[in-house]
Every structure is written in structure tokens, then in C-alpha cells.
Design an enzyme around this catalytic site. Structure first.
Site, PDB file in Angstrom:
ATOM      1  N   ARG A   1      -0.089   4.221 -50.929  1.00  0.00           N
ATOM      2  CA  ARG A   1       1.214   4.596 -50.369  1.00  0.00           C
ATOM      3  C   ARG A   1       0.954   5.320 -49.061  1.00  0.00           C
ATOM      4  NH1 ARG A   1       3.552   8.740 -53.606  1.00  0.00           N
ATOM      5  NH2 ARG A   1       3.081  10.047 -51.834  1.00  0.00           N
TER       6      ARG A   1
ATOM      7  N   GLU B   1      -0.325  10.778 -44.182  1.00  0.00           N
ATOM      8  CA  GLU B   1      -1.591  10.405 -44.815  1.00  0.00           C
ATOM      9  C   GLU B   1      -1.382   9.088 -45.536  1.00  0.00           C
ATOM     10  OE1 GLU B   1      -2.885  12.318 -48.369  1.00  0.00           O
ATOM     11  OE2 GLU B   1      -0.866  12.556 -49.156  1.00  0.00           O
TER      12      GLU B   1
ATOM     13  N   ASN C   1      -2.336   7.469 -49.295  1.00  0.00           N
ATOM     14  CA  ASN C   1      -2.842   7.800 -50.634  1.00  0.00           C
ATOM     15  C   ASN C   1      -3.427   6.537 -51.237  1.00  0.00           C
ATOM     16  OD1 ASN C   1      -1.493  10.617 -51.041  1.00  0.00           O
ATOM     17  ND2 ASN C   1       0.112   9.294 -50.241  1.00  0.00           N
TER      18      ASN C   1
ATOM     19  N   SER D   1       2.111   7.970 -56.690  1.00  0.00           N
ATOM     20  CA  SER D   1       3.110   7.981 -57.763  1.00  0.00           C
ATOM     21  C   SER D   1       4.540   7.807 -57.265  1.00  0.00           C
ATOM     22  CB  SER D   1       2.971   9.270 -58.572  1.00  0.00           C
ATOM     23  OG  SER D   1       3.124  10.378 -57.727  1.00  0.00           O
TER      24      SER D   1
ATOM     25  N   LYS E   1      -9.046  12.658 -46.000  1.00  0.00           N
ATOM     26  CA  LYS E   1      -8.492  13.139 -44.731  1.00  0.00           C
ATOM     27  C   LYS E   1      -9.529  12.999 -43.610  1.00  0.00           C
ATOM     28  CE  LYS E   1      -4.735  15.203 -46.900  1.00  0.00           C
ATOM     29  NZ  LYS E   1      -4.790  14.605 -48.205  1.00  0.00           N
TER      30      LYS E   1
ATOM     31  N   LYS F   1      -6.228  20.896 -42.751  1.00  0.00           N
ATOM     32  CA  LYS F   1      -6.260  20.169 -44.028  1.00  0.00           C
ATOM     33  C   LYS F   1      -7.662  20.060 -44.615  1.00  0.00           C
ATOM     34  CE  LYS F   1      -2.353  17.110 -43.135  1.00  0.00           C
ATOM     35  NZ  LYS F   1      -1.855  15.760 -43.437  1.00  0.00           N
TER      36      LYS F   1
ATOM     37  N   GLU G   1      -5.980  16.387 -52.458  1.00  0.00           N
ATOM     38  CA  GLU G   1      -4.745  15.630 -52.652  1.00  0.00           C
ATOM     39  C   GLU G   1      -3.802  16.424 -53.532  1.00  0.00           C
ATOM     40  OE1 GLU G   1      -4.370  12.672 -51.195  1.00  0.00           O
ATOM     41  OE2 GLU G   1      -6.390  12.745 -50.395  1.00  0.00           O
ATOM     42  N   GLY G   2      -2.560  15.974 -53.588  1.00  0.00           N
ATOM     43  CA  GLY G   2      -1.634  16.513 -54.581  1.00  0.00           C
ATOM     44  C   GLY G   2      -0.744  17.634 -54.099  1.00  0.00           C
TER      45      GLY G   2
ATOM     46  N   ARG H   1      11.046  11.163 -50.095  1.00  0.00           N
ATOM     47  CA  ARG H   1      11.018  12.501 -50.701  1.00  0.00           C
ATOM     48  C   ARG H   1      11.546  13.489 -49.677  1.00  0.00           C
ATOM     49  NH1 ARG H   1       4.918  13.172 -51.845  1.00  0.00           N
ATOM     50  NH2 ARG H   1       4.923  12.049 -49.872  1.00  0.00           N
TER      51      ARG H   1
HETATM   52  P1  ADP Z   1      -1.637  15.874 -49.948  1.00  0.00           P
HETATM   53  O1  ADP Z   1      -2.776  14.942 -50.112  1.00  0.00           O
HETATM   54  O2  ADP Z   1      -1.863  17.214 -50.534  1.00  0.00           O
HETATM   55  O3  ADP Z   1      -0.341  15.238 -50.336  1.00  0.00           O
HETATM   56  P2  ADP Z   1      -0.631  15.713 -47.228  1.00  0.00           P
HETATM   57  O4  ADP Z   1      -1.417  15.415 -46.026  1.00  0.00           O
HETATM   58  O5  ADP Z   1       0.289  14.645 -47.684  1.00  0.00           O
HETATM   59  O6  ADP Z   1      -1.635  16.151 -48.381  1.00  0.00           O
HETATM   60  O7  ADP Z   1       0.182  17.045 -46.975  1.00  0.00           O
HETATM   61  C1  ADP Z   1       1.044  17.602 -47.948  1.00  0.00           C
HETATM   62  C2  ADP Z   1       2.408  17.883 -47.349  1.00  0.00           C
HETATM   63  O8  ADP Z   1       2.272  18.741 -46.227  1.00  0.00           O
HETATM   64  C3  ADP Z   1       3.121  16.650 -46.833  1.00  0.00           C
HETATM   65  O9  ADP Z   1       3.856  16.021 -47.859  1.00  0.00           O
HETATM   66  C4  ADP Z   1       4.000  17.228 -45.745  1.00  0.00           C
HETATM   67  O10 ADP Z   1       5.180  17.774 -46.300  1.00  0.00           O
HETATM   68  C5  ADP Z   1       3.162  18.373 -45.198  1.00  0.00           C
HETATM   69  N1  ADP Z   1       2.372  17.928 -44.031  1.00  0.00           N
HETATM   70  C6  ADP Z   1       1.158  17.356 -44.049  1.00  0.00           C
HETATM   71  N2  ADP Z   1       0.732  17.049 -42.805  1.00  0.00           N
HETATM   72  C7  ADP Z   1       1.698  17.442 -41.975  1.00  0.00           C
HETATM   73  C8  ADP Z   1       1.854  17.403 -40.561  1.00  0.00           C
HETATM   74  N3  ADP Z   1       0.912  16.907 -39.760  1.00  0.00           N
HETATM   75  N4  ADP Z   1       2.994  17.914 -40.030  1.00  0.00           N
HETATM   76  C9  ADP Z   1       3.958  18.433 -40.833  1.00  0.00           C
HETATM   77  N5  ADP Z   1       3.863  18.503 -42.165  1.00  0.00           N
HETATM   78  C10 ADP Z   1       2.752  18.017 -42.744  1.00  0.00           C
HETATM   79 MG    MG Z   2       0.666  13.731 -49.408  1.00  0.00          MG
END
Ligand code: ADP
Ligand code: MG
Length: 474
Positions: free
Chosen positions: A125, A144, A146, A151, A305, A364, A368-369, A450
Site C-alpha cells: 500500500r 511511504e 508498506n 491493512s 525507510k 524517521k 512501521e506501525g 485515513r
Molecule cells: P509508519 O511506518 O510508522 O506508518 P510513516 O512514514 O507512514 O511511518 O509515518 C507515520 C505517520 O506520520 C503518517 O501516517 C503521517 O501521518 C505522518 N508522516 C509521516 N511522514 C510525514 C511527512 N513527511 N510529512 C507529514 N507527515 C508525515
Molecule cells: Mg505509515
């Protein structure tokens, strides 16, 4: 995006009435989750959190996200087969990040033994936000991708009817009829079914590898049901069951409880807390087997990442997808700024920039999660502390995406009804199957929207921050 519901969202009485209908509709449609108090029993269940109103999504960006999904499928698949790229890219990370290092060790061991698996199944996803540029024009930017345990492909198909009902209650039947049908779980299941068929043993089963705590079981059941409807037998097992009852025969066929397993679909195994020593051994057993893993460990690593950050370097996409200039351009258009914190001049420079202006970035780790990233003042403090240590290489930096907020109500069990300023994240599900060198399926399988209140920088639905939503294209 001021949102199409600007007027009605102010009408507190109408919102209260609609919320009551919405919750009952969600229960009727099966937008369900087990409770925190009893996460492994279905005697008492609740509705999964969702928005009262569907959120506006720019049609052009929605279409752009669908149009690039097959390219991302090809890219992830190419990375997973590129041993040198994974090794080079993750070299600095695995020196300091034990979790990624352990995954990588299994990856290497399996390759050294020779892959027993010949059919490959990817379910991913790709998540995006709509970045609001200086002139106010939104742009699609990838958060990102996944590649393991992506899910909500099941529950999201059921929010359309709920939001349709809400709009009708609010006197907006015309808008209700414009909501798009969406069923990722059917697409996911068709990929699993294809892999099962190519594995070629009609009596073999599909094994969902599930967590000890199973609050989100109904989402998984949606995929499972699609498989039962095709007369494919599904079993649900934990790492612990694999450790106790799993074995390989001479041809590395995987057996559990005497049943041959054709496909292992992981809804577990993506964070360190999923593993103790026995679970690592179980993971190794699965990876060594002939069974089709969704994903295999190389594909899981392709979703880190660190890999995402390396992809944004000039020339990398071209090398991974030779002869596919248009795909490369479509993919690159979705990238936000991503920066390596590897030891050296480049890393020193960007670390200093981020310390001086933390609100421009997200820090970051390889996790994940949800709930792991660092923002603002916390980002500055952590980076200040680790900037002269190798530990900083376990992180990447990313430009912070700044979407335009819109008002909505987030419906959550036992929470008061109140309006919030919200932002949304769009995910597109990708499914592909490869047999040897030949791609036999490559599809976009549906979407997930979401939405969360802007005061939360981080976090998904499972983390209790975001809620399920339905796009209303504008
Ligand atoms: P995870 O693998 O924990 O889901 P993500 O990269 O998806 O990691 O980051 C988790 C959440 O943080 C995202 O769903 C988003 O709401 C926020 N986020 C992540 N990267 C960014 C970004 N570059 N700018 C703004 N919000 C972000
Ligand atoms: Mg995410």
C-alpha cells in the site's frame, strides 16, 4: 480544500443526528474492531473509528495515485531481486539497527542456500498526502510504501455505504451517489488465489500469519472470506504455532499440523516486538520454505525507510527500472525531499539544517506501525544528541508534508462528538504475482483514506490516531 460540507459541518444538531445513524450503519455494514479490553474475543465488538463525513480528495491527485501504482509494484519487485542494491543501501543502517540487521541476515542466509520459492506475491500500500504548495495548489506526495501487513483493505470497502447513508440523512443524495465503490480485499484475495494456484498443490492451504493480539481480525476476515468463496482453505496461525508445529520436507515444502502450506500471508512480523528468539526461528523456517511468502523477506526490506530515501537519489530509479523512463517519471513526481543521515559531509549538512529549522522535516527510524517518527522540538533535541554518533544513520530525514486541513468529526467509541481540523492520507493497494522472471499479475486493487486531527503529527488507525474515511472526489 475548504471541503464540500462547509455549511452542514457547522450545524451541530444535524451532525449529532447523523452521527447516531452513522454508528449504527457502521455496525450493520461490518466496520468492526474487537475491543481493547478483549482483543482476542468477538463476544463484544465495536465499530472501528471513522469520520462522520467523507473527505474531499482532488480527483486529479486520486487518479495520479492510481496511475503510478503498477509502477510502484514493478519497482518493489525489482528491488527485492536486487541483492547488491539492498546490501549497499542497508549497509550503514544494519550496523546500528538491530531489527533491520536480523531481517537482513535471514535474507542473506536464504539466498546463500538458494531460493526454494519460485512464485512471488506482493501486496503493498503506497500512502500519500496532498501537500499544499505556496500557491495553494495541492500535490501528491508519497509518505511511504508498506510492503508487509498493509491493512484496512477489508474494512475500507464498507465505509462507502456508511458515508452514503450519512449524506442521504443530511439531504445530499446526489453527493451520496457519487461515492466510488471500493473493494481492496477482493483484489488482495485474487493475488493470493493466483499465487496459490501457481504453487500447484490443490490440497495445500493459505496461512494467515497473525499477531498474538488480534483486534483487527474483521479486516483480515474480509480477505479470508474472499478466499473461502473461491474454495481455498485458510488457516490462521501465529509465529508460536509455526515454531511448535511447522516443518519442512526434503523439497522444502512447508507443513503445519500435517497440512501443506502454499501461501503465507503475513499480518505480523513488521516490528521488533513481534519477535522473540522462537519467533525469529519460525520466521527463518518460513523464509527457507518453498511456500509463497507475502512478502518474502527481501520485499519486506524493500519497504524500509532507508530504501525509500535511497530511491530519491538521482539515477537510482533509472538503474532499478532500466528502459522504463515513463514509469520512472511517474514515480519520481510523487517523491518528497528525502535525505540520508549517513556519516559524512552530506549527512552533517542536512542534520545542521534540520536542527536549525526542525519544522521543515520529519525524522524517521526504520520502524512501521505509527508513532515512531519525530517532529519539531523533539526532532531537534534528538538530532542534536545523536548528530556526531553513528546512531544517526538508523534514521532518515524527510520534508514535512503540509496538507490543507478541513473540518470533520471523528467518531470513536466512548468519545464525545466534537469537530476537528483534519488532514487525510490516501493509500493505494498494489498486488502483483511473479512466476520465475515473468510478471503474471500487476494491479492496483483499491484505496484507503485515513483521516486524523491536525494536532497529531504521527500515527495510523491501529495506533488510535487516524480513522477510516471515504474519498469524495472534487
Ligand atoms: P509508519 O511506518 O510508522 O506508518 P510513516 O512514514 O507512514 O511511518 O509515518 C507515520 C505517520 O506520520 C503518517 O501516517 C503521517 O501521518 C505522518 N508522516 C509521516 N511522514 C510525514 C511527512 N513527511 N510529512 C507529514 N507527515 C508525515
Ligand atoms: Mg505509515
Amino acid at each position: 480544500m475548504a471541503g464540500p460540507w462547509q455549511a452542514v459541518v457547522q450545524d451541530a444538531a444535524a451532525m449529532r443526528e447523523a452521527a447516531v445513524c452513522a454508528v449504527d450503519a457502521a455496525l450493520l455494514e461490518g466496520v468492526l474492531m474487537r475491543t481493547e479490553a478483549e482483543p482476542n474475543a468477538s463476544d463484544v465488538v465495536n465499530y472501528a473509528p471513522f469520520t462522520l463525513l467523507p473527505s474531499a480528495v482532488p480527483r486529479a491527485l486520486f487518479e495520479q495515485a492510481y496511475a503510478v501504482q503498477q509502477d510502484f509494484n514493478l519497482l518493489v519487485d525489482a528491488i527485492s531481486q536486487n541483492k547488491e542494491f539492498l546490501e549497499r543501501t542497508l549497509a550503514s543502517t544494519i550496523k546500528v539497527d538491530d531489527f533491520t540487521a536480523r531481517l537482513f541476515r535471514i535474507h542473506k542466509q536464504v539466498l546463500e542456500e538458494g531460493l526454494a520459492q519460485s512464485v512471488f506475491l506482493g501486496i503493498n500500500r503506497s500512502d500519500y498526502m496532498f501537500d499544499c504548495g505556496v500557491d495553494g495548489t495541492p500535490a501528491l506526495k508519497q509518505i511511504e510504501i508498506n510492503t508487509i501487513a498493509a491493512s484496512f483493505g477489508g474494512l475500507t470497502s464498507r465505509t462507502v455505504a456508511v458515508h452514503g447513508r450519512v449524506l442521504k440523512v443530511l439531504g445530499k443524495s446526489k453527493e451520496a451517489s457519487r461515492l466510488l465503490p471500493n473493494n481492496p480485499s477482493r483484489g488482495l484475495a485474487s493475488g493470493i488465489a493466483k499465487a496459490w494456484e501457481l504453487y500447484g498443490s490443490p490440497s495445500a492451504v493459505v496461512m494467515f500469519l497473525v499477531e498474538e493480539v488480534q483486534r483487527n481480525i474483521f479486516d483480515q476476515r474480509c480477505v479470508e472470506n474472499e478466499l473461502w468463496n473461491r474454495d481455498i482453505r485458510v488457516i490462521r496461525k501465529r509465529f508460536r504455532d509455526v515454531f511448535e508445529k511447522g516443518s519442512l520436507d526434503d523439497a522444502k515444502r512447508l507443513y503445519i499440523d500435517g497440512q501443506e502450506v502454499a501461501v503465507v500471508y503475513y499480518r505480523e512480523g513488521y516490528v521488533p516486538k513481534n519477535y522473540d528468539q522462537q519467533n525469529w526461528e519460525a520466521r527463518l523456517l518460513l523464509e527457507r520454505s518453498r511456500a509463497v511468502k507475502c512478502p518474502d523477506i527481501a520485499t519486506q526490506l524493500a519497504g524500509t525507510k532507508k530504501v525509500q530515501q535511497e530511491l530519491s537519489r538521482p539515477g537510482t530509479l533509472e538503474r532499478l527500472l532500466p528502459g522504463r523512463a515513463e514509469a520512472v517519471a511517474r514515480i519520481r513526481a510523487t517523491f518528497a525531499g528525502l535525505y540520508s543521515l549517513d556519516v559524512g559531509e552530506e549527512g552533517d549538512k542536512i542534520a545542521a539544517t534540520a536542527i536549525a529549522d526542525p519544522d521543515r522535516f520529519v525524522l524517521k527510524p526504520q520502524r512501521e506501525g505509527g508513532g515512531n517518527n519525530l517532529y519539531g522540538e523533539e526532532l531537534r533535541q534528538v538530532l542534536e544528541k545523536i548528530k556526531d554518533t553513528p546512531e544517526r544513520t538508523s534514521y532518515i530525514l524527510m520534508d514535512k508534508i503540509k496538507p490543507q486541513p478541513a473540518k470533520n468529526y471523528l467518531l470513536r467509541a466512548h468519545s464525545p462528538l466534537q469537530v476537528s481540523e483534519c488532514i487525510s492520507e490516501l493509500g493505494i493497494f498494489g498486488v502483483y504475482v511473479r512466476q520465475g522472471k515473468e510478471m503474471v499479475m500487476n494491479e492496483a486493487a483499491g484505496h484507503l483514506l485515513r483521516t486524523k486531527a491536525i494536532e497529531h503529527a504521527d500515527g495510523g488507525v491501529a495506533a488510535g490516531v487516524a480513522v477510516l474515511d471515504t474519498p469524495f472526489l472534487v
